[in-house]
Design a protein around this motif. Sequence first.
Motif, PDB file in Angstrom:
ATOM      1  N   PRO A   1       6.667   8.016  -5.258  1.00  0.00           N
ATOM      2  CA  PRO A   1       7.402   7.244  -6.261  1.00  0.00           C
ATOM      3  C   PRO A   1       7.420   7.947  -7.619  1.00  0.00           C
ATOM      4  N   SER A   2       8.439   7.632  -8.429  1.00  0.00           N
ATOM      5  CA  SER A   2       8.545   8.196  -9.777  1.00  0.00           C
ATOM      6  C   SER A   2       8.731   7.072 -10.784  1.00  0.00           C
ATOM      7  N   TYR A   3       8.093   7.207 -11.943  1.00  0.00           N
ATOM      8  CA  TYR A   3       8.257   6.227 -13.016  1.00  0.00           C
ATOM      9  C   TYR A   3       9.526   6.480 -13.830  1.00  0.00           C
ATOM     10  N   ASP A   4      10.179   7.605 -13.587  1.00  0.00           N
ATOM     11  CA  ASP A   4      11.415   7.942 -14.302  1.00  0.00           C
ATOM     12  C   ASP A   4      12.558   7.106 -13.710  1.00  0.00           C
TER      13      ASP A   4
ATOM     14  N   LYS B   1      -2.942  -0.430  -8.623  1.00  0.00           N
ATOM     15  CA  LYS B   1      -3.837   0.247  -9.568  1.00  0.00           C
ATOM     16  C   LYS B   1      -3.073   1.342 -10.297  1.00  0.00           C
ATOM     17  N   LYS B   2      -2.175   2.000  -9.587  1.00  0.00           N
ATOM     18  CA  LYS B   2      -1.368   3.056 -10.203  1.00  0.00           C
ATOM     19  C   LYS B   2       0.020   2.548 -10.559  1.00  0.00           C
ATOM     20  N   LEU B   3       0.651   1.837  -9.639  1.00  0.00           N
ATOM     21  CA  LEU B   3       2.040   1.419  -9.835  1.00  0.00           C
ATOM     22  C   LEU B   3       2.125  -0.020 -10.304  1.00  0.00           C
ATOM     23  N   LEU B   4       2.944  -0.209 -11.355  1.00  0.00           N
ATOM     24  CA  LEU B   4       3.160  -1.538 -11.917  1.00  0.00           C
ATOM     25  C   LEU B   4       4.651  -1.708 -12.177  1.00  0.00           C
TER      26      LEU B   4
ATOM     27  N   VAL C   1       0.849  -1.184   0.000  1.00  0.00           N
ATOM     28  CA  VAL C   1       0.000   0.000   0.000  1.00  0.00           C
ATOM     29  C   VAL C   1       0.888   1.238   0.000  1.00  0.00           C
ATOM     30  N   ILE C   2       0.375   2.287  -0.624  1.00  0.00           N
ATOM     31  CA  ILE C   2       0.984   3.607  -0.492  1.00  0.00           C
ATOM     32  C   ILE C   2      -0.093   4.528   0.040  1.00  0.00           C
TER      33      ILE C   2
ATOM     34  N   VAL D   1      -4.736  10.807   6.328  1.00  0.00           N
ATOM     35  CA  VAL D   1      -4.166   9.644   5.641  1.00  0.00           C
ATOM     36  C   VAL D   1      -5.179   9.141   4.623  1.00  0.00           C
ATOM     37  N   MET D   2      -4.739   9.017   3.368  1.00  0.00           N
ATOM     38  CA  MET D   2      -5.583   8.456   2.303  1.00  0.00           C
ATOM     39  C   MET D   2      -4.820   7.366   1.579  1.00  0.00           C
ATOM     40  N   VAL D   3      -5.524   6.282   1.214  1.00  0.00           N
ATOM     41  CA  VAL D   3      -4.879   5.238   0.408  1.00  0.00           C
ATOM     42  C   VAL D   3      -4.680   5.795  -0.996  1.00  0.00           C
ATOM     43  N   TRP D   4      -3.421   5.818  -1.457  1.00  0.00           N
ATOM     44  CA  TRP D   4      -3.083   6.365  -2.781  1.00  0.00           C
ATOM     45  C   TRP D   4      -2.987   5.248  -3.812  1.00  0.00           C
ATOM     46  N   ASP D   5      -2.503   4.093  -3.363  1.00  0.00           N
ATOM     47  CA  ASP D   5      -2.464   2.911  -4.231  1.00  0.00           C
ATOM     48  C   ASP D   5      -2.350   1.673  -3.343  1.00  0.00           C
ATOM     49  N   GLN D   6      -2.867   0.568  -3.823  1.00  0.00           N
ATOM     50  CA  GLN D   6      -2.662  -0.705  -3.126  1.00  0.00           C
ATOM     51  C   GLN D   6      -2.784  -1.849  -4.108  1.00  0.00           C
TER      52      GLN D   6
END
Length: 161
Positions: free
Chosen positions: A62-65, A130-133, A32-33, A99-104
């Motif tokens: 996090p960054s995708y770069d 959902k966001k990060l792969l 989770v983030i 606090v909010m769940v940003w991705d999980q």
Amino acid sequence: MTLDEYRKKRHFGKTPEPAGAETPGSEHLFFVIQKHQARRLHYDFRLELDGVLKSWAVPKGPSYDTREKRLAVHVEDHPVEYGSFEGIIPKGEYGGGTVMVWDQGVWVSLDDDPLAAYRKGVMKFELEGKKLLGKWTLIRMKPRPGEKEGPENWLLIKERD
Ligand code: MN
């Protein structure tokens, strides 16, 4: 086990956060983030491992770069049930703010022994959120001289897929 520090910092009569329990591991490890608007905005990156959520505070997120190395400050283990926590920690309490769940999702270790990799300070894994792969690395930096007392600084890096 490892939640003593987490519990010591919080007053569970005052904060809506869970007191939590260590949980036996499952095959699908959870990540989770949480976007945490505390005194300073940061993103709490948590990987389920060894019955708890191993945790890092990532100030920039996090960054995708693949050229971006994002500072990830190691923080205390959190209970697995913290991964679904969203809410407002009262002002004056530890981590006061929203606090909010940003991705999980789930994470898959690319190391033979994920716990040994964590202890060694080099973790390779895939995220299926959902966001990060894709493939990521967490690597612990060596402390500078005289820096031993402080929190551990790690780097969160996107790997080429
Ligand atoms: Mn936080």
